[in-house]
Design an enzyme around this catalytic site. Structure first.
Site, short mmCIF file in Angstrom:
data_model
loop_
_atom_site.label_atom_id
_atom_site.label_comp_id
_atom_site.label_asym_id
_atom_site.label_seq_id
_atom_site.Cartn_x
_atom_site.Cartn_y
_atom_site.Cartn_z
N TYR A 18 5.82 30.47 68.89
CA TYR A 18 5.64 29.92 67.49
C TYR A 18 4.67 29.13 67.48
O TYR A 18 4.04 28.89 66.29
CB TYR A 18 6.99 29.40 66.82
CG TYR A 18 8.43 30.36 67.09
CD1 TYR A 18 8.26 31.62 67.34
CD2 TYR A 18 9.55 29.68 66.75
CE1 TYR A 18 9.47 32.21 67.52
CE2 TYR A 18 10.60 30.28 66.98
CZ TYR A 18 10.72 31.64 67.23
OH TYR A 18 11.72 32.33 67.26
N HIS A 75 12.93 34.54 75.83
CA HIS A 75 12.90 35.08 74.45
C HIS A 75 13.08 36.55 74.38
O HIS A 75 13.57 36.76 73.44
CB HIS A 75 11.35 34.65 74.02
CG HIS A 75 11.40 34.56 72.55
ND1 HIS A 75 10.36 33.68 72.00
CD2 HIS A 75 12.03 35.17 71.55
CE1 HIS A 75 10.44 33.72 70.72
NE2 HIS A 75 11.58 34.70 70.48
#
Ligand SMILES: NC(=O)c1ccc[n+]([C@@H]2O[C@H](COP(=O)([O-])OP(=O)(O)OC[C@H]3O[C@@H](n4cnc5c(N)ncnc54)[C@H](OP(=O)(O)O)[C@@H]3O)[C@@H](O)[C@H]2O)c1
Length: 242
Positions: A18, A75
């Site tokens: 991110y 992730h």
């Protein structure tokens, strides 16, 4: 971030991919709430599955300015790389050293979770997956819950779909005298999931937090799940994230 914590949020979700770990870390460290009262999650990004999980974790800790993560997740399984089993083992070692409190995964399917269990004799603490009434994933949710794996819901409000203006949602929200977003968040809580909604607005952050007091009936939970349309994000079986 600091304002969300001051409102009462106690789980902050970020990820290396991110690109905001520095800001998240500043917010956590600047807030008036003690570090051990706030759970911080981050995630190992795809290229670090190849370059080295330990180095990826250490970079996240440096960027966040924290000495440990409450939750650290792989992730995506990225099955075509064939690395997630080894990566999980590396992260178990980092957990032993106290750098991670709870080791988890994100976007893992039963086949990936079972492979981890067969290799290491434990289920990950968390599986963070796409979940909302347009993609309720009832079977995967039940599968994880039967094994004691906490399920966290990403895109819990359906991100940029029309979910919050869907007629079933707005009618039910009216009956509960709450907003559509609160209704959907209450649905996640009724299913035993931890939703992680994103908002840039402090007012909406407060609104979303207040959903914790709304109780739905079993019939309402089912009616929302019947809105199923399909996923909005990547398919874990094929998703490539590097
Ligand atoms: N593990 C993964 O692979 C993965 C993938 C995607 C996302 N995530 C995580 O999940 C989090 C949330 O997912 P997301 O951002 O995709 O979707 P989301 O939380 O379902 O939706 C975010 C959208 O909802 C709006 N919103 C928030 N509260 C609202 C309210 N009360 N009323 C009306 N609109 C509202 C936000 O707008 P405003 O900002 O304008 O309020 C934003 O446009 C992310 O921040 C990330 O931490 C994880």
């Amino acid at each position: 971030m600091a304002s969300a914590i001051e409102l009462g949020y106690r789980l902050i979700d970020t990820a290396s991919s991110y690109g905001n770990e520095r800001e998240v870390g500043l917010g956590v460290r600047d807030s008036a709430v003690a570090r051990d009262q706030v759970a911080v999650s981050s995630k190992l990004r795809g290229d670090d599955q190849v370059a080295g999980a330990r180095a990826g974790l250490e970079r996240s800790l440096d960027d966040l300015g924290l000495s440990y993560l409450d939750n650290y997740l792989i992730h995506w399984p990225l099955p075509s790389l064939g690395r997630y089993l080894e990566v999980y083992g590396e992260l178990m070692a980092a957990r032993e050293e106290g750098l991670i409190r709870r080791l988890g995964v994100s976007n893992f399917l039963p086949e990936h979770l079972t492979a981890l269990y067969d290799a290491y004799g434990e289920w990950p603490a968390i599986n963070q997956i796409e979940l909302h009434p347009y993609f309720p994933q009832q079977a995967l949710l039940a599968w994880c819950q039967e094994r004691g794996i906490e399920v966290q819901a990403w895109s819990p409000l359906g991100r940029k779909t029309d979910l919050l203006s869907n007629e079933t949602v707005t009618t039910m929200a009216l009956a509960h005298a709450c907003t559509p977003a609160q209704l959907v968040l209450a649905w996640h809580l009724a299913r035993g999931c931890a939703p992680i909604p994103k908002t840039d607005s402090t007012e909406r952050a407060a609104e979303n937090l207040a959903a914790g007091s709304i109780r739905l009936t079993g019939r309402e939970v089912e009616a929302l799940a019947s809105l199923e349309r399909g996923r909005i994000g990547g398919d874990p079986a094929t998703h490539v994230e590097m």
